[in-house]
Design a protein around this motif. Structure first.
Motif, PDB file in Angstrom:
ATOM      1  N   GLN A  44       0.822  -1.212   0.000  1.00 46.83           N
ATOM      2  CA  GLN A  44       0.000   0.000   0.000  1.00 46.83           C
ATOM      3  C   GLN A  44       0.857   1.262   0.000  1.00 46.83           C
ATOM      4  N   TYR A  45       0.268   2.354  -0.415  1.00 51.20           N
ATOM      5  CA  TYR A  45       0.784   3.700  -0.161  1.00 51.20           C
ATOM      6  C   TYR A  45      -0.111   4.303   0.902  1.00 51.20           C
ATOM      7  N   SER A  46       0.456   5.064   1.806  1.00 47.73           N
ATOM      8  CA  SER A  46      -0.355   5.688   2.855  1.00 47.73           C
ATOM      9  C   SER A  46      -1.229   6.804   2.300  1.00 47.73           C
ATOM     10  N   LEU A  47      -0.858   7.373   1.182  1.00 43.22           N
ATOM     11  CA  LEU A  47      -1.627   8.434   0.552  1.00 43.22           C
ATOM     12  C   LEU A  47      -2.245   7.861  -0.723  1.00 43.22           C
ATOM     13  N   LYS A  48      -3.564   7.762  -0.752  1.00 45.25           N
ATOM     14  CA  LYS A  48      -4.249   7.122  -1.875  1.00 45.25           C
ATOM     15  C   LYS A  48      -4.701   8.100  -2.956  1.00 45.25           C
ATOM     16  N   LYS A  70       6.431  -3.575  -8.765  1.00 45.92           N
ATOM     17  CA  LYS A  70       6.953  -4.876  -8.335  1.00 45.92           C
ATOM     18  C   LYS A  70       5.874  -5.931  -8.601  1.00 45.92           C
ATOM     19  N   PRO A  71       6.275  -7.159  -8.935  1.00 47.98           N
ATOM     20  CA  PRO A  71       5.303  -8.194  -9.303  1.00 47.98           C
ATOM     21  C   PRO A  71       4.173  -8.365  -8.277  1.00 47.98           C
ATOM     22  N   GLY A  72       2.946  -8.223  -8.770  1.00 40.60           N
ATOM     23  CA  GLY A  72       1.748  -8.428  -7.952  1.00 40.60           C
ATOM     24  C   GLY A  72       1.345  -7.246  -7.091  1.00 40.60           C
ATOM     25  N   LYS A  88      -1.679  -5.051  -8.571  1.00 41.99           N
ATOM     26  CA  LYS A  88      -2.890  -5.890  -8.554  1.00 41.99           C
ATOM     27  C   LYS A  88      -3.447  -6.018  -7.132  1.00 41.99           C
ATOM     28  N   ASN A  89      -2.562  -6.006  -6.140  1.00 40.68           N
ATOM     29  CA  ASN A  89      -2.993  -6.167  -4.744  1.00 40.68           C
ATOM     30  C   ASN A  89      -3.219  -4.838  -4.023  1.00 40.68           C
ATOM     31  N   GLY A  90      -3.339  -3.734  -4.783  1.00 44.90           N
ATOM     32  CA  GLY A  90      -3.740  -2.473  -4.175  1.00 44.90           C
ATOM     33  C   GLY A  90      -2.653  -1.435  -3.972  1.00 44.90           C
ATOM     34  N   HIS A  91      -1.460  -1.672  -4.498  1.00 40.42           N
ATOM     35  CA  HIS A  91      -0.365  -0.720  -4.305  1.00 40.42           C
ATOM     36  C   HIS A  91      -0.398   0.346  -5.398  1.00 40.42           C
TER      37      HIS A  91
END
Length: 145
Positions: free
Chosen positions: A67-71, A129-131, A134-137
């Motif tokens: 995740q990033y803390s700032l979306k 980075k791989p995946g 897709k996982n919200g980063h």
């Protein structure tokens, strides 16, 4: 025989001189490019908008969610944008394709990216980075007119 030895020494000295000169030119070209990029950012009109965020990995039910803390980031067209990213866990990077922004974000070290928001629209910033994406980063950069 003496002439061959002198010729060899002269050729070797010339090779060293040429190599040193070319290496200096390449180094100078890199420095000039960096100066141009910095001066372009500095010369652009508009206020500097600064943001700070962390990049990290959450683990939920045994699954990794980077995740990033700032979306979301919102700026105006023409603003100079300065984003400070610190990775606090995991291996990450930071990218905004439309503004040619791409930077590795080493663990526990602040990375600064700067660019001019010269086009309006909604853009995605993400980790490549791989995946991870897709996982919200990822997050959204909104540039308004």
């Amino acid at each position: 025989m003496k002439n061959n030895k002198k010729l060899f020494v002269l050729a070797a000295a010339s090779l060293v001189l040429i190599t040193t000169t070319l290496a200096g030119c390449s180094s100078q070209e890199t420095k000039n490019t960096e100066r141009w990029e910095q001066s372009t950012f500095a010369a652009t009109t508009g206020p500097v908008k600064e943001f700070s965020m962390t990049s990290f990995t959450k683990i939920l039910s045994g699954q990794y969610f980077p995740q990033y803390s700032l979306k979301e980031i919102t700026v105006k067209k023409g603003d100079k944008v300065k984003i400070k990213i610190t990775a606090t866990s995991g291996m990450h990077d930071f990218n905004i394709d439309e503004f040619d922004v791409s930077a590795e974000t080493p663990l526990n070290k602040e990375t600064v990216v700067e660019f001019v928001a010269d086009k309006a629209g909604t853009f995605i910033y993400y980790c490549s980075k791989p995946g991870h994406r897709k996982n919200g980063h990822w997050g959204t950069l909104i540039v308004i007119k």
